[in-house]
Scaffold this active site. Sequence first.
Site, short mmCIF file in Angstrom:
data_model
loop_
_atom_site.label_atom_id
_atom_site.label_comp_id
_atom_site.label_asym_id
_atom_site.label_seq_id
_atom_site.Cartn_x
_atom_site.Cartn_y
_atom_site.Cartn_z
N CYS A 141 -2.66 -1.99 1.14
CA CYS A 141 -1.29 -1.62 1.72
C CYS A 141 -0.60 -0.79 0.42
CB CYS A 141 -0.20 -2.70 2.16
SG CYS A 141 1.49 -2.33 2.27
N THR A 142 -0.02 0.38 0.82
CA THR A 142 0.45 1.40 -0.40
C THR A 142 1.47 0.86 -0.98
OG1 THR A 142 1.78 2.49 1.23
CG2 THR A 142 -0.57 3.58 0.61
N HIS A 143 2.27 -0.49 -0.70
CA HIS A 143 3.39 -0.83 -1.24
C HIS A 143 2.75 -1.64 -2.51
CE1 HIS A 143 5.75 0.08 2.29
NE2 HIS A 143 6.71 -0.15 1.39
N GLY B 28 4.44 -3.23 9.21
CA GLY B 28 3.29 -4.36 9.38
C GLY B 28 3.75 -5.29 10.48
N ASP C 224 5.33 7.40 4.58
CA ASP C 224 4.83 5.92 4.70
C ASP C 224 6.14 5.16 5.57
OD1 ASP C 224 3.88 3.49 4.01
OD2 ASP C 224 5.21 3.18 2.35
N SER C 225 6.23 3.94 5.85
CA SER C 225 7.02 3.41 6.28
C SER C 225 8.13 3.01 5.52
CB SER C 225 6.57 1.73 6.72
OG SER C 225 6.14 1.16 5.48
N GLU D 248 10.15 -2.69 -0.91
CA GLU D 248 11.09 -1.90 -0.17
C GLU D 248 12.53 -2.25 -0.76
OE1 GLU D 248 11.44 0.78 2.28
OE2 GLU D 248 9.52 0.10 1.76
N CYS E 29 0.02 5.41 4.25
CA CYS E 29 0.21 3.94 4.98
C CYS E 29 -1.02 3.48 5.52
CB CYS E 29 1.49 4.00 5.53
SG CYS E 29 2.17 2.74 6.50
#
Length: 269
Positions: free
Chosen positions: A184-186, A44, A11-12, A152, A74
């Site tokens: 969004c996976t976050h 993003g 992922d990012s 994050e 992601c």
Amino acid sequence: MNSNHPIGIFDSGVGGLSVLQRIRADLPHETLLYVADSGHAPYGDKSAPFITQRAAAITRFLLEQGAKAIVVACNTATAAAIANLRRQFSIPIIGIEPAVKPAIAMTRSGVIGILATGQTVYSAKFADLINRHRQQTQVLAQPCPGLADCVEHGDLNGPRPTALLNRYLQPLISQKADILVLGCTHYPFLKPLIERLVDPEIIIIDPSAAVSRQLHRRLDELRLLANSKAPGGEHYFTSGCTEYTARVISRLLDRTVTLEPLPLTSPLH
Ligand code: DGL
């Protein structure tokens, strides 16, 4: 390819851990490699060519570590880069996309809301997804700049994510969306906060279970499911600061995790 080789997930940043947790629960004997590209997060607000280059470089790294399959954990990288990854690499590559189809099947108000990054919302892949499934449903796609960044930094319920979510949820709620898709996976890490901010009747969908099921199916078809009975290990890498990212990941997973630096240079953009 050996079935006891690891599965590579990236992922990012730390968001893809919401997918890793699901895969771990469903496939306890698999060894998992996780790359958090935190040195380049958020994706993003990056260009599609930049994300495509990062996705290819990380996939190459995971293949060098022996990965038998790749999970692009992601939505933004899936929208920008999965077609290119599948052209470039011949192992199974599983992506994630906003759960539009199940949301449309579940809505009673006829309005669904999708929270995602700007890159996902404005991608051709997303437009195609909506066009394929929309029928009579009104689909409200809400870009959420800044939200992944809160996760994050391990900020799951402070004033910043609360203010951002209030702003992003307001147009969806006022237009009577009764299903919210976490695109969004976050965002699954913000689910408890979202639940506090919206009506308890509203259903919140996280597509990570579908990704884990698809991974299971593909590995099974290819006879690549691990045949060891021992619990699978996990190895974490980051392009960001290892100590900082380890602290955030340990908090999100609620256990101590150590990270290795990702030995990659940043592509020019
Ligand atoms: N976790 C990512 C996604 O699923 C992207 C967040 C970001 O880096 O902007 O879209």
